[in-house]
Design a protein around this motif. Structure first.
Motif, PDB file in Angstrom:
ATOM      1  N   ARG A  98      30.762  26.959  40.749  1.00 51.07           N
ATOM      2  CA  ARG A  98      31.207  27.583  39.395  1.00 51.07           C
ATOM      3  C   ARG A  98      32.727  27.437  39.422  1.00 51.07           C
ATOM      4  N   PRO A  99      33.143  26.907  38.245  1.00 50.80           N
ATOM      5  CA  PRO A  99      34.717  26.684  38.292  1.00 50.80           C
ATOM      6  C   PRO A  99      35.602  27.452  38.925  1.00 50.80           C
ATOM      7  N   PRO A 100      36.628  26.922  39.369  1.00 53.85           N
ATOM      8  CA  PRO A 100      37.663  27.649  40.241  1.00 53.85           C
ATOM      9  C   PRO A 100      38.629  28.487  39.330  1.00 53.85           C
ATOM     10  N   PHE A 101      39.015  29.546  39.705  1.00 58.66           N
ATOM     11  CA  PHE A 101      40.153  30.362  38.824  1.00 58.66           C
ATOM     12  C   PHE A 101      41.462  29.871  39.287  1.00 58.66           C
ATOM     13  N   LYS A 102      42.042  29.083  38.308  1.00 56.75           N
ATOM     14  CA  LYS A 102      43.531  28.459  38.712  1.00 56.75           C
ATOM     15  C   LYS A 102      44.649  29.279  38.327  1.00 56.75           C
ATOM     16  N   LEU A 103      44.451  29.974  37.405  1.00 56.43           N
ATOM     17  CA  LEU A 103      45.631  30.930  37.003  1.00 56.43           C
ATOM     18  C   LEU A 103      45.751  31.993  37.786  1.00 56.43           C
ATOM     19  N   LYS A 104      46.905  32.532  37.884  1.00 58.63           N
ATOM     20  CA  LYS A 104      47.205  33.968  38.557  1.00 58.63           C
ATOM     21  C   LYS A 104      46.380  34.817  37.972  1.00 58.63           C
ATOM     22  N   SER A 105      45.911  35.989  38.992  1.00 56.25           N
ATOM     23  CA  SER A 105      45.417  37.221  38.635  1.00 56.25           C
ATOM     24  C   SER A 105      45.631  37.998  37.108  1.00 56.25           C
ATOM     25  N   LYS A 106      47.358  37.747  36.974  1.00 53.04           N
ATOM     26  CA  LYS A 106      47.842  38.477  36.040  1.00 53.04           C
ATOM     27  C   LYS A 106      47.540  37.991  34.593  1.00 53.04           C
ATOM     28  N   ASN A 107      47.186  36.902  34.625  1.00 53.59           N
ATOM     29  CA  ASN A 107      46.664  36.186  33.368  1.00 53.59           C
ATOM     30  C   ASN A 107      45.142  36.849  33.053  1.00 53.59           C
ATOM     31  N   TYR A 108      44.538  37.412  33.937  1.00 54.33           N
ATOM     32  CA  TYR A 108      43.090  37.961  33.800  1.00 54.33           C
ATOM     33  C   TYR A 108      42.967  39.466  33.492  1.00 54.33           C
ATOM     34  N   PRO A 109      42.654  39.813  32.422  1.00 56.98           N
ATOM     35  CA  PRO A 109      42.700  41.530  32.258  1.00 56.98           C
ATOM     36  C   PRO A 109      41.629  41.887  33.289  1.00 56.98           C
ATOM     37  N   PRO A 110      42.008  43.272  33.658  1.00 52.37           N
ATOM     38  CA  PRO A 110      41.291  43.867  34.523  1.00 52.37           C
ATOM     39  C   PRO A 110      39.747  43.540  34.213  1.00 52.37           C
ATOM     40  N   ASP A 111      39.127  43.447  35.349  1.00 50.28           N
ATOM     41  CA  ASP A 111      37.616  43.097  35.316  1.00 50.28           C
ATOM     42  C   ASP A 111      36.820  41.932  34.676  1.00 50.28           C
ATOM     43  N   LEU A 112      37.930  41.004  34.372  1.00 53.61           N
ATOM     44  CA  LEU A 112      37.475  39.775  33.565  1.00 53.61           C
ATOM     45  C   LEU A 112      36.796  38.792  34.561  1.00 53.61           C
ATOM     46  N   ARG A 113      37.365  38.840  35.680  1.00 48.50           N
ATOM     47  CA  ARG A 113      36.806  37.515  36.591  1.00 48.50           C
ATOM     48  C   ARG A 113      35.374  38.122  37.134  1.00 48.50           C
ATOM     49  N   GLU A 114      35.057  39.408  37.213  1.00 54.13           N
ATOM     50  CA  GLU A 114      33.918  39.911  37.475  1.00 54.13           C
ATOM     51  C   GLU A 114      32.625  39.777  36.411  1.00 54.13           C
ATOM     52  N   LEU A 115      33.379  39.767  35.047  1.00 56.42           N
ATOM     53  CA  LEU A 115      32.437  39.591  33.985  1.00 56.42           C
ATOM     54  C   LEU A 115      32.033  38.047  34.088  1.00 56.42           C
ATOM     55  N   PHE A 116      32.873  37.061  34.118  1.00 61.68           N
ATOM     56  CA  PHE A 116      32.761  35.671  34.300  1.00 61.68           C
ATOM     57  C   PHE A 116      31.635  35.521  35.551  1.00 61.68           C
ATOM     58  N   GLU A 171      26.155  44.797  26.569  1.00 60.93           N
ATOM     59  CA  GLU A 171      27.157  45.184  27.765  1.00 60.93           C
ATOM     60  C   GLU A 171      28.501  44.505  27.817  1.00 60.93           C
ATOM     61  N   ILE A 172      28.418  43.380  27.411  1.00 60.17           N
ATOM     62  CA  ILE A 172      29.739  42.541  27.357  1.00 60.17           C
ATOM     63  C   ILE A 172      30.638  43.430  26.307  1.00 60.17           C
ATOM     64  N   ILE A 173      30.271  43.647  25.263  1.00 60.91           N
ATOM     65  CA  ILE A 173      30.936  44.353  24.221  1.00 60.91           C
ATOM     66  C   ILE A 173      31.775  45.542  24.740  1.00 60.91           C
ATOM     67  N   ARG A 188      29.843  39.803  19.704  1.00 60.80           N
ATOM     68  CA  ARG A 188      29.401  40.495  18.523  1.00 60.80           C
ATOM     69  C   ARG A 188      28.225  39.769  17.778  1.00 60.80           C
ATOM     70  N   GLY A 189      28.598  38.132  17.416  1.00 66.35           N
ATOM     71  CA  GLY A 189      27.708  37.420  16.869  1.00 66.35           C
ATOM     72  C   GLY A 189      26.497  37.397  17.722  1.00 66.35           C
ATOM     73  N   VAL A 241      18.415  37.544  35.614  1.00 68.36           N
ATOM     74  CA  VAL A 241      18.633  39.076  35.433  1.00 68.36           C
ATOM     75  C   VAL A 241      19.869  39.831  35.790  1.00 68.36           C
ATOM     76  N   VAL A 242      20.751  39.088  36.338  1.00 69.81           N
ATOM     77  CA  VAL A 242      21.993  39.570  36.895  1.00 69.81           C
ATOM     78  C   VAL A 242      22.900  39.660  35.884  1.00 69.81           C
ATOM     79  N   ARG A 243      22.769  38.518  34.974  1.00 71.48           N
ATOM     80  CA  ARG A 243      23.660  38.394  33.639  1.00 71.48           C
ATOM     81  C   ARG A 243      23.575  39.610  32.701  1.00 71.48           C
ATOM     82  N   PRO A 244      24.977  39.806  31.976  1.00 65.60           N
ATOM     83  CA  PRO A 244      25.043  40.994  31.209  1.00 65.60           C
ATOM     84  C   PRO A 244      24.398  40.614  30.059  1.00 65.60           C
ATOM     85  N   THR A 245      23.896  41.648  29.067  1.00 67.70           N
ATOM     86  CA  THR A 245      23.510  41.490  27.756  1.00 67.70           C
ATOM     87  C   THR A 245      24.723  41.339  26.950  1.00 67.70           C
ATOM     88  N   PHE A 246      24.563  40.861  25.610  1.00 69.36           N
ATOM     89  CA  PHE A 246      26.029  40.870  24.915  1.00 69.36           C
ATOM     90  C   PHE A 246      26.152  42.119  24.409  1.00 69.36           C
TER      91      PHE A 246
END
Length: 189
Positions: free
Chosen positions: A152-170, A186-188, A37-38, A179-184
């Motif tokens: 890019r950094p690896p995802f170390k934690l199990k997928s249950k620690n990531y809310p749905p679609d979070l990996r996709e957002l990262f 869109e992120i919100i 938001r900021g 140009v592929v990166r989302p605007t804020f």
């Protein structure tokens, strides 16, 4: 000109994360929304958007109410190329050890506000994972790995620690193509 802000009684996000480690997903999401938001406010400024260009946990402060505030403006000197494009000003000093820096800034290229989305993705990742990207490598080495090798950094934690679609957002935030990166906004959403 100067910016005056309230006193952040709980310090910065970097120090907070060092003490707490990984955050509960709900808290990480709440913090991530505060940052988004900021940044959305800055990117939607008229007549010209404000590109932060130095978004990192040390430039995000925690107030007494537990809300995050984005700070750290004016440390990076930019040359405007157009209303939405910039590059580092001649002689501008950047902290090449900042692992949150987008590759195009690291390489002193032309960039747009998507550099802040790149940094945001790395910060959000750190809140979930509990450690900076590529930890225990030094920030300098991590910045080189990200910017020059394109890793890019690896995802170390199990997928249950990531809310749905979070990996996709990262992954969208970290995309090598700005140009592929989302605007804020869109992120919100």
């Amino acid at each position: 000109m100067m910016i005056v802000s309230e006193y952040p009684s709980k310090g910065d996000l970097g120090s907070y994360l060092q003490k707490k480690g990984c955050l509960q997903p709900t808290k990480a999401l709440r913090f991530a929304l505060d940052i988004a938001r900021g940044m959305n406010y800055l990117h939607e400024c008229k007549p010209e958007p404000v590109i932060h260009c130095d978004l990192k946990p040390k430039n995000i402060l925690l107030d007494s109410g537990g809300q995050l505030k984005v700070v750290g403006f004016g440390l990076v000197r930019l040359s405007k190329i157009s209303p939405d494009k910039a590059q580092l000003a001649p002689g501008a000093q950047i902290d090449s050890s900042s692992l949150y820096m987008a590759p195009e800034v690291y390489k002193a290229g032309i960039f747009d506000r998507s550099v802040d989305a790149f940094s945001y993705g790395l910060i959000f990742y750190e809140m979930i994972e509990g450690a900076p990207p590529f930890h225990p490598k030094s920030p300098e080495d991590a910045a080189k790995i990200i910017s020059l090798e394109g890793m890019r950094p690896p995802f170390k934690l199990k997928s249950k620690n990531y809310p749905p679609d979070l990996r996709e957002l990262f992954e969208e935030c970290w995309d090598p193509e700005p140009v592929v990166r989302p605007t804020f906004s869109e992120i919100i959403a």
